[in-house]
Scaffold this active site. Structure first.
Site, mmCIF file in Angstrom:
data_model
loop_
_atom_site.group_PDB
_atom_site.id
_atom_site.type_symbol
_atom_site.label_atom_id
_atom_site.label_comp_id
_atom_site.label_asym_id
_atom_site.label_seq_id
_atom_site.Cartn_x
_atom_site.Cartn_y
_atom_site.Cartn_z
ATOM 1 N N ASN A 221 0.805 -1.136 0.021
ATOM 2 C CA ASN A 221 -0.114 0.017 0.066
ATOM 3 C C ASN A 221 0.920 1.282 0.014
ATOM 4 O O ASN A 221 2.069 1.143 -0.128
ATOM 5 C CB ASN A 221 -0.953 0.044 1.389
ATOM 6 C CG ASN A 221 -0.227 0.013 2.648
ATOM 7 O OD1 ASN A 221 0.924 0.321 2.631
ATOM 8 N ND2 ASN A 221 -1.008 -0.486 3.443
ATOM 9 N N GLN B 146 -8.503 -4.630 -16.001
ATOM 10 C CA GLN B 146 -7.652 -3.598 -15.109
ATOM 11 C C GLN B 146 -8.213 -2.916 -14.233
ATOM 12 O O GLN B 146 -7.771 -2.397 -13.020
ATOM 13 C CB GLN B 146 -6.772 -3.031 -16.177
ATOM 14 C CG GLN B 146 -5.905 -3.840 -17.030
ATOM 15 C CD GLN B 146 -4.698 -4.393 -16.252
ATOM 16 O OE1 GLN B 146 -4.029 -3.656 -15.548
ATOM 17 N NE2 GLN B 146 -4.694 -5.593 -16.184
ATOM 18 N N HIS C 249 -8.836 -3.516 -10.352
ATOM 19 C CA HIS C 249 -7.861 -3.482 -9.395
ATOM 20 C C HIS C 249 -7.979 -2.337 -8.375
ATOM 21 O O HIS C 249 -8.063 -2.479 -7.233
ATOM 22 C CB HIS C 249 -6.372 -3.076 -10.014
ATOM 23 C CG HIS C 249 -5.848 -4.509 -10.752
ATOM 24 N ND1 HIS C 249 -5.294 -5.422 -9.883
ATOM 25 C CD2 HIS C 249 -5.530 -4.845 -11.917
ATOM 26 C CE1 HIS C 249 -4.601 -6.095 -10.578
ATOM 27 N NE2 HIS C 249 -5.041 -6.082 -11.889
ATOM 28 N N GLU D 199 2.049 -0.495 -18.855
ATOM 29 C CA GLU D 199 2.411 -1.458 -18.327
ATOM 30 C C GLU D 199 1.906 -2.838 -19.018
ATOM 31 O O GLU D 199 2.829 -3.538 -19.387
ATOM 32 C CB GLU D 199 1.576 -1.688 -17.144
ATOM 33 C CG GLU D 199 2.091 -2.696 -16.255
ATOM 34 C CD GLU D 199 1.114 -2.842 -14.991
ATOM 35 O OE1 GLU D 199 1.645 -3.732 -14.126
ATOM 36 O OE2 GLU D 199 0.116 -2.195 -14.828
ATOM 37 N N HIS D 200 0.616 -2.826 -19.497
ATOM 38 C CA HIS D 200 0.352 -4.053 -20.381
ATOM 39 C C HIS D 200 -0.387 -3.412 -21.658
ATOM 40 O O HIS D 200 -1.038 -2.706 -21.726
ATOM 41 C CB HIS D 200 -0.859 -4.725 -19.666
ATOM 42 C CG HIS D 200 -0.727 -5.090 -18.315
ATOM 43 N ND1 HIS D 200 -1.296 -4.666 -17.202
ATOM 44 C CD2 HIS D 200 0.007 -6.193 -17.858
ATOM 45 C CE1 HIS D 200 -0.836 -5.206 -16.050
ATOM 46 N NE2 HIS D 200 -0.229 -6.212 -16.492
ATOM 47 N N ASP E 74 -1.060 -12.451 -15.995
ATOM 48 C CA ASP E 74 -1.001 -11.990 -14.657
ATOM 49 C C ASP E 74 -0.840 -13.329 -13.561
ATOM 50 O O ASP E 74 -0.291 -13.405 -12.390
ATOM 51 C CB ASP E 74 -2.430 -11.457 -13.931
ATOM 52 C CG ASP E 74 -2.402 -9.975 -14.018
ATOM 53 O OD1 ASP E 74 -1.386 -9.493 -14.528
ATOM 54 O OD2 ASP E 74 -3.691 -9.343 -13.986
ATOM 55 N N HIS F 67 45.967 9.977 -10.436
ATOM 56 C CA HIS F 67 45.535 9.004 -11.147
ATOM 57 C C HIS F 67 46.696 8.757 -12.091
ATOM 58 O O HIS F 67 47.193 7.706 -12.499
ATOM 59 C CB HIS F 67 44.255 9.441 -11.975
ATOM 60 C CG HIS F 67 43.218 9.149 -11.041
ATOM 61 N ND1 HIS F 67 42.740 9.715 -9.887
ATOM 62 C CD2 HIS F 67 42.050 8.177 -11.387
ATOM 63 C CE1 HIS F 67 41.755 9.425 -9.432
ATOM 64 N NE2 HIS F 67 41.306 8.615 -10.289
#
Length: 438
Positions: A222, A267, A270, A335-336, A369, A428
């Site tokens: 969360n 989706q 969700h 995302e998808h 999924d 160096h």
């Protein structure tokens, strides 16, 4: 609740501005959450087990006195697995096998080569691949039951060769998901603690008297968990701070409008911030999808959440052609991405930015999924422009191997000397020059 999802057209003069406004998501945490998380992290870092137990008593309403009561024995994980119905166990084991098979192809291997360029005889270069020692896996708990999250995070870690995998899962008022515990048994999670929230992230990041510090924390949570992960990054690695779930469907009108509507629902259910967008070249098909949404929505148990998501963040977009649809998709970087097309393969190379591409009418995102094989932990909030799905490579480190011969030091030393002097770093330069002959 009805869902009057907005209709857009790419031919509108303000389309891009409207689209960008629709995509915009303010992911910053509430100030009160940030303050609470900061206090929790500090307390756990200072007081360890005692702080974790205190927060678990307060937030999860568990009557416990020490950390020993919050660790589940492996026998309980196995008992959860043994207690599943035959159907559930077979589904979980089949999904795990598919995820493992896919991720076994991602394993990176160490390599070395002899540098055969002029003046470098005897020099060898390479890369050593090493798994992380210890990883923490956060899994939502209580009424939320996400065994798929266990599979998608634990399996690539185990395939990578992670030495120890520690899972934390809150059990408010003692509510334990047997599917989640069974998934932990199937994937070989090493230790499980029934703790959650920012205090669990802190325990993993800093270590306590009972919980060892991990090298990386993965898994969803969360707003408190997301804030805590963001804050501990640098002390430990994290997978990502994920935003709301997203799907973008590109259609040429050849599919089934009911299927498309349900994919948008999948989706949207969700949460109210999830985003579902359709890009389609066929105005009539868009109208059919809209009709399907109106007809199918009342049947959905989570219809109020779906409707709010579609109204606030969804869209049905008419595009001129599939080439333009791909351009818009790359701007969205979803995302998808579902290519719901008669001939999808000719368009795959036009897609540059997407977490996962689902090809054809039967490659529904919901299968990804759970059991298709590729990971369902994917970049959100347009981060597919620069990020990749979670995989075995997230649990492996790469170390450079540099073995320069005496002859090679003569060649490289002169190059390094010039560049170091140019940067004003004389030590160096001297360090390289000391290896030079004559």
């Amino acid at each position: 609740m009805s869902a009057q999802i907005r209709r857009l057209s790419s031919s509108e003069p303000d389309f891009i501005a409207t689209l960008d406004a629709l995509l915009a998501f303010e992911g910053s945490a509430d100030a009160a959450i940030e303050q609470a998380v900061g206090d929790i992290l500090q307390n756990v870092r200072k007081n360890g087990d005692a702080a974790v137990v205190e927060y678990t008593r307060r937030f999860d309403h568990l009557d416990v006195s020490d950390m020993a009561a919050l660790e589940l024995p492996k026998a309980e994980l196995q008992a959860a697995l043994d207690g599943l119905s035959t159907e559930q166990r077979q589904a979980l084991e089949a999904a795990a096998a598919r995820v493992r098979t896919y991720h076994e192809r991602q394993v990176l291997e160490s390599w070395r080569y002899n540098d055969e360029s002029a003046g470098m005889a005897g020099t060898r270069l390479g890369q050593k691949v090493t798994p992380l020692d210890r990883v923490g896996l956060y899994v939502p708990g209580g009424r939320a039951s996400y065994p798929s999250s266990v599979l998608m995070n634990a399996i690539p870690a185990k395939v990578a060769g992670v030495g120890e995998l520690i899972m934390v899962v809150p059990t408010p008022r003692g509510e334990r998901s047997q599917l989640v515990l069974a998934a932990a048994a199937i994937t070989g999670v090493d230790r499980v603690f029934t703790i959650g929230g920012a205090q669990a992230v802190a325990a993993l990041a800093y270590g306590t008297q009972t919980i060892p510090q991990v090298d990386k924390i993965v898994g969803p949570g969360n707003a408190y968990v997301a804030s805590a992960k963001r804050r501990v990054f640098g002390t430990v690695g994290i997978d990502m701070v994920a935003g709301p779930s997203e799907v973008l469907i590109i259609s040429d009108g050849t599919g089934n409008p009911d299927w498309v509507a349900m994919d948008l629902f999948a989706q949207a259910e969700h949460d109210e911030l999830a985003q579902s967008i359709l890009l389609c070249t066929d105005e009539d098909f868009i109208a059919q999808v809209e009709a399907s949404i109106a007809r199918l929505l009342p049947e959905m148990p989570r219809r109020d959440t779906i409707a709010t998501s579609l109204v606030n963040r969804g869209a049905l977009v008419r595009v001129r052609d599939l080439a333009e649809a791909c351009e818009v998709a790359n701007r969205i970087a979803p995302e998808h991405l579902e290519l719901s097309l008669a001939d999808p393969y000719q368009w795959i190379d036009q897609i540059r930015h997407a977490g996962a591409i689902f090809i054809g009418h039967y490659s529904v995102e919901a299968l990804g999924d759970y059991c298709a094989g590729p990971n369902h932990v994917l970049p959100t909030m347009r981060s597919a422009r620069f990020s990749s799905p979670l995989g075995v490579y997230d649990f492996q480190k790469r170390t450079s191997l540099i073995d320069i011969s005496e002859q090679g030091a003569q060649t490289l030393g002169r190059i390094a000397s010039v560049l170091a002097h140019g940067e004003g770093l004389q030590a160096h330069a001297r360090s390289a020059e000391m290896r030079l002959k004559g």
